[in-house]
Enzyme design. Structure first.
Site, PDB file in Angstrom:
ATOM      1  N   GLY A  23      50.636  13.498  54.545  1.00 20.87           N
ATOM      2  CA  GLY A  23      49.708  12.515  53.053  1.00 20.87           C
ATOM      3  C   GLY A  23      49.062  11.720  54.122  1.00 20.87           C
ATOM      4  CG  HIS A  27      32.375  48.680  42.679  1.00 22.16           C
ATOM      5  ND1 HIS A  27      33.293  47.970  41.660  1.00 22.16           N
ATOM      6  CD2 HIS A  27      32.342  49.503  43.155  1.00 22.16           C
ATOM      7  CE1 HIS A  27      34.207  48.906  42.774  1.00 22.16           C
ATOM      8  NE2 HIS A  27      33.254  50.106  42.854  1.00 22.16           N
TER       9      HIS A  27
END
Ligand code: FAD
Ligand code: NAD
Length: 465
Positions: free
Chosen positions: A272, A444
């Site tokens: 962290g 697509h």
């Protein structure tokens, strides 16, 4: 001592500070930016950018190695070699281009940059120990604190020798034989996976019961499967106890008090980061705090008039794009614009393999708020583009209001899903409903079709599943 006066003084030249300064310059605000290390801060120098470069080169090397054996693609490669010195140079080149670019943008915006460590004297004064030697006393009407964060260190594992932070782990001159990563969060997994692909044996020690414990289990499952496939060993519910006596191993204790040692020529501590609030006189301002972070309101004002704070200094989520957005806003507020920081979604991406992206509310967060929601997902196994990228693992998931179908959140895990963050945020910020997303023509074959199909599925009529 030299003196200088500007309307706006920005302390810290990371993504928060440099964006604030550029925008302020654009708005004609006389601005000075003080930076003690390098322009670009953690993100450009030792964070986002070099880590993503390392991840890319590790992936390319891993592909080359994969093609030395039988593979479905029919590609054959012989003896791939990793020239780590050249690879590090390439990574450094990207950092250099970007940080140089920040300097040029600041010049273009008319921002004065003072290189040196600043000490806050009061809410309108900062003294800078410049690199050239002569200190500068800068006074201002508005002080913007953008001093960032620093890595948390573990008392039993002080940095030095084999124990490193992400900064050193990004710049290793030699591939470690055994890398032990403490902490299975963003940094631990991004860098752990990269070094595994570059050929190191990697073990991860994590205090929690799961990897990436801040994300839900369904979302992290494909990452867990990938870690196992890559041969990264996981020590969950375990904590690091310190180096072995011979300093070539890490002592680990499991939750049931078993103790053992893992071989380690490098130990990366990634447990962290905390806001950087000490060492530059900030305490003297006696600002209200929110835990370890400087407390700010929705305009990034601190408890002292005309003292502002942004970015990691103000706590979670400690992400570069949040810091930048706050910085831009504060510059506009100083210029007299009406602004507030109230995003519906701050996207977060974990650049693991596969990638993970979240924006807005998760199903658990929606439930915690007592919202009645519909949750639906669509697997990449049913997406043609994912198949052609050999990335059929993972899915897209949507969270929407049951009554209005307004989209509240998206999550996805899979190859290349970081690029879906934009679509996710547009939908949330523009108040799209499931019908809106379902009704848009998506190109697509693209991964984006899975976004549309997720919305269609939530409405009960997905087409490709
Ligand atoms: P910083 O970038 O930390 O900048 C603060 C600056 O202030 C520093 O340059 C420092 O030298 C300077 N400074 C501090 N005090 C003084 C002083 N007294 N005088 C002069 N200068 C001072 N975030 C993402 O969004 N995406 C990612 O992919 C990502 N990857 C990361 C990977 C790693 C390994 C790490 C460590 C972080 C990563 N982050 C990522 C987080 C991101 O780097 C931070 O959220 C971001 O840099 C915060 O910006 P900031 O401007 O608040 O602070
Ligand atoms: P993190 O909070 O993501 O993960 C820390 C992990 O360490 C957690 O899983 C925690 O349970 C574990 N841990 C804590 N103490 C421990 C101990 N004593 N022993 C074993 N495990 C322990 O922190 P990080 O990975 O260091 O990253 C810091 C911050 O940097 C992140 O929160 C994020 O804001 C930023 N970052 C972002 C990105 C990105 O956006 N892709 C990438 C890297 C870093």
């Amino acid at each position: 001592m030299k003196t200088l006066h500007k309307k706006l003084l920005v302390l810290g030249g990371g993504p928060g500070g440099y964006v604030a300064a550029i925008r302020a310059g654009q708005l004609g605000i006389p601005t000075v930016l003080v930076e003690g290390e390098a322009l670009g801060g953690t993100c450009l120098n030792v964070g986002c950018i070099p880590s993503k470069a390392l991840i890319h080169l590790a992936q390319e090397y891993a592909q080359a190695c994969r093609f030395t054996g039988a593979n479905a693609l029919g590609i054959r490669v012989e003896n791939p070699v990793l020239d780590l010195a050249q690879a590090q140079q390439w990574k450094g080149g990207i950092v250099g281009k970007l940080t140089g670019g920040v300097g040029a943008l600041l010049r273009k915006a008319g921002v004065q940059v003072v290189q040196g460590w600043g000490t806050v004297v009061d809410g309108k004064t900062v003294e800078v120990a410049t690199r050239e030697g002569e200190p500068v006393r800068i006074t201002c009407e508005h002080l913007l604190l953008a001093t960032g964060s620093q890595a948390v260190s573990l008392p039993d594992l002080p940095l030095g020798g084999p124990v490193v932070s992400s900064t050193e782990a990004l710049a290793l001159a030699e591939r470690p034989r055994h890398l032990v990563v403490v902490g299975a969060g963003y940094i631990g997994l991004e860098l752990g996976i990269a070094w595994r692909k570059l050929g190191a044996e990697v073990a991860v020690v994590e205090a929690a019961a799961r990897v990436l414990p801040t994300y839900d289990e369904e979302l992290t499952r494909p990452v867990l499967a990938s870690l196992r496939r890559l041969g990264i060993t996981l020590h969950l519910n375990c904590t690091a106890q310190g180096l072995t006596e011979s300093r070539d191993g890490l002592r680990v204790r499991s939750s049931n008090a078993d103790e053992y040692a893992l071989p380690a020529d490098k130990v990366l501590v990634a447990v962290g980061r905390v806001p950087r609030t000490a060492g530059y006189g900030l305490e003297g301002l006696q600002l209200d705090m929110a835990g370890r972070a400087v407390k700010v309101d929705e305009q990034c004002r601190t408890s002292m008039r005309n003292v502002w704070a942004i970015g990691d200094l103000t706590g979670e989520p400690m992400l570069a794009h949040r810091a930048m957005a706050q910085g831009e806003m504060v510059a506009e507020l100083v210029a007299g614009h009406r602004r507030r920081f109230a995003p519906q979604a701050i996207p977060a991406v974990c650049f693991t393999d596969p990638e993970l992206v979240v924006a807005g509310l998760s199903p658990d967060e929606a439930e915690a708020r007592g919202l009645d929601v519909v949750v639906s997902s669509f697997p990449f196994a049913a997406n043609g583009r994912a198949m052609s990228l050999e990335g059929t693992e993972g899915f897209v998931r949507v969270v929407a209001r049951q009554d209005t179908h307004q989209v509240l959140g998206w999550q996805a895990v899979g190859t290349g899903v970081s690029e879906l963050a934009a679509a996710f945020c547009y939908a949330i910020e523009m108040g799209a409903r499931l019908e809106d997303v379902a009704g848009i023509i998506h190109a697509h074959p693209t991964l984006g079709e899975a976004v549309q199909e997720t919305a269609l599925r939530a409405l009960g009529h997905a087409l490709h599943i």
